[in-house]
Write a protein that holds these residues in place. Sequence first.
Motif, PDB file in Angstrom:
ATOM      1  N   UNK A 156       5.227  14.248  22.803  1.00  0.00           N
ATOM      2  CA  UNK A 156       4.155  15.072  23.402  1.00  0.00           C
ATOM      3  C   UNK A 156       3.830  14.567  24.804  1.00  0.00           C
ATOM      4  N   UNK A 157       3.888  13.253  25.000  1.00  0.00           N
ATOM      5  CA  UNK A 157       3.650  12.683  26.325  1.00  0.00           C
ATOM      6  C   UNK A 157       4.775  13.072  27.302  1.00  0.00           C
ATOM      7  N   UNK A 158       6.005  13.014  26.817  1.00  0.00           N
ATOM      8  CA  UNK A 158       7.139  13.390  27.677  1.00  0.00           C
ATOM      9  C   UNK A 158       7.014  14.861  28.067  1.00  0.00           C
ATOM     10  N   UNK A 159       6.583  15.690  27.118  1.00  0.00           N
ATOM     11  CA  UNK A 159       6.421  17.113  27.400  1.00  0.00           C
ATOM     12  C   UNK A 159       5.296  17.331  28.427  1.00  0.00           C
ATOM     13  N   UNK A 160       4.238  16.555  28.286  1.00  0.00           N
ATOM     14  CA  UNK A 160       3.093  16.699  29.197  1.00  0.00           C
ATOM     15  C   UNK A 160       3.485  16.382  30.644  1.00  0.00           C
ATOM     16  N   UNK A 209      17.248  15.470  13.818  1.00  0.00           N
ATOM     17  CA  UNK A 209      16.668  14.962  15.077  1.00  0.00           C
ATOM     18  C   UNK A 209      16.211  16.102  15.989  1.00  0.00           C
ATOM     19  N   UNK A 210      17.084  17.097  16.186  1.00  0.00           N
ATOM     20  CA  UNK A 210      16.743  18.194  17.112  1.00  0.00           C
ATOM     21  C   UNK A 210      15.505  18.948  16.614  1.00  0.00           C
ATOM     22  N   UNK A 211      15.398  19.152  15.298  1.00  0.00           N
ATOM     23  CA  UNK A 211      14.221  19.853  14.763  1.00  0.00           C
ATOM     24  C   UNK A 211      12.943  19.048  15.009  1.00  0.00           C
ATOM     25  N   UNK A 212      13.062  17.727  14.884  1.00  0.00           N
ATOM     26  CA  UNK A 212      11.879  16.883  15.113  1.00  0.00           C
ATOM     27  C   UNK A 212      11.413  16.979  16.565  1.00  0.00           C
ATOM     28  N   UNK A 213      12.379  17.060  17.488  1.00  0.00           N
ATOM     29  CA  UNK A 213      12.022  17.200  18.907  1.00  0.00           C
ATOM     30  C   UNK A 213      11.416  18.590  19.124  1.00  0.00           C
ATOM     31  N   UNK A 217       7.257  21.016  20.645  1.00  0.00           N
ATOM     32  CA  UNK A 217       7.105  22.004  21.718  1.00  0.00           C
ATOM     33  C   UNK A 217       8.286  22.102  22.668  1.00  0.00           C
ATOM     34  N   UNK A 218       9.481  21.858  22.145  1.00  0.00           N
ATOM     35  CA  UNK A 218      10.671  21.963  22.992  1.00  0.00           C
ATOM     36  C   UNK A 218      11.664  22.963  22.393  1.00  0.00           C
ATOM     37  N   UNK A 219      12.426  23.578  23.305  1.00  0.00           N
ATOM     38  CA  UNK A 219      13.623  24.287  22.869  1.00  0.00           C
ATOM     39  C   UNK A 219      14.756  23.274  23.048  1.00  0.00           C
ATOM     40  N   UNK A 247      19.487  18.477  25.046  1.00  0.00           N
ATOM     41  CA  UNK A 247      18.814  18.980  26.248  1.00  0.00           C
ATOM     42  C   UNK A 247      17.575  19.745  25.780  1.00  0.00           C
ATOM     43  N   UNK A 248      16.407  19.190  26.106  1.00  0.00           N
ATOM     44  CA  UNK A 248      15.153  19.780  25.616  1.00  0.00           C
ATOM     45  C   UNK A 248      14.363  20.369  26.775  1.00  0.00           C
ATOM     46  N   UNK A 249      14.006  21.644  26.641  1.00  0.00           N
ATOM     47  CA  UNK A 249      13.160  22.276  27.664  1.00  0.00           C
ATOM     48  C   UNK A 249      11.821  22.633  27.018  1.00  0.00           C
ATOM     49  N   UNK A 250      10.724  22.442  27.774  1.00  0.00           N
ATOM     50  CA  UNK A 250       9.414  22.713  27.163  1.00  0.00           C
ATOM     51  C   UNK A 250       9.250  24.210  26.848  1.00  0.00           C
TER      52      UNK A 250
END
Length: 256
Positions: A156-160, A209-213, A217-219, A247-250
Motif C-alpha cells: 500500500x505504501x509503494x502504491x501511495x 503472489x500476483x493475486x496478493x499484489x 490495488x494493482x493490475x 509488472x504492477x500498475x496502480x
Amino acid sequence: MSLLLLKKILPAHTRLSLRKLFWLSRSWLYLGNKVYCPLCEGSFRTFLPFGSERRPQALCPRCHTVERHRLLWLYLQEQVSIAERPLEVLHMAPEPILQQRLKRLLNLKYRSADLTSPVAMDHVDIQALPYPDATFDLILCSHVLAHVPDDQKALRELRRVLKPTGRLLLQARLTLSAATLEKPDAVTPQQRLQAYGQADRYRNYGQDFAQRVAAEGFKVEAVEYAQTFAPEDQARLGLGQKEVIFVASPEPHEVS
Ligand SMILES: [Zn+2]
C-alpha cells in the motif's frame, strides 16, 4: 586476522570495495567468450554455480549478479527505455551493481532505499515510506517483500508513492505451492528459520503472489521475460528459465 574480526573493524563501504577488488581479480580466471554479463559488460567462459541448490550458470564471476539481476537490467533497458526517459526511480534494497548503473543515467532522478543497507541512499521502513504521494514513475522491488513483517502495508505504501501512471517491478522467490506459507506463530528468528528456511523471512510466497499484489490495488502482469529470448541468448546471458518479472500498475481508486 580472522574474517569475523575484519568484518567488525572495517567500515561496510571498505568491505564492499575489498570484496569487489577480490571478485575483479578472480574474474580474470574466467575470461572467455561463451557468456556475457550485461551488468558489468564482461565476457567469460562460464557463469558460476550459485544458491543452496547450486544452480549452474548463475553467478557472474566479476560483479556477482545472478540470473534475476541480468534479466531485470535487460528488461529496464529494452522495455522501459531506462537510459532514455526522464523518470523518477525508487530502488528498494538496491543491488550495488544495479544501483551503480542506474546512478550513471543522468536522465533519471534516482533514490535508493533500505532499512539498514549501507549502500542505500535513504534508510527507510518500506511499511512507512517518507516520500510524498505520487512521487515515482518507477519502483524496483526485487526479493524484498518476503523479508517485510507486513507485506500488505508495504504494498500500500509503494502504491501511495507511485504516480498513477507509474510501474512497480517486483521479483520474488515463489514456491510451487498454490498458497503463500505464513505462520503467525513463528516469531523468533529461530522459529522463522524452521518455518521458512531463512531466519529473516516472514513468509514463503506461493503461486498466489500476483493475486496478493493485486489485492492491494494493482493490475499485475507476470512477464516471463527470459522466454522472449532465443535459447542461445538465454544461455549466453545467463537468464535462467523460470525468472518472472511482475509488472504492477496502480488501479485507479474507486470513487465512493
Ligand atoms: Zn557481471
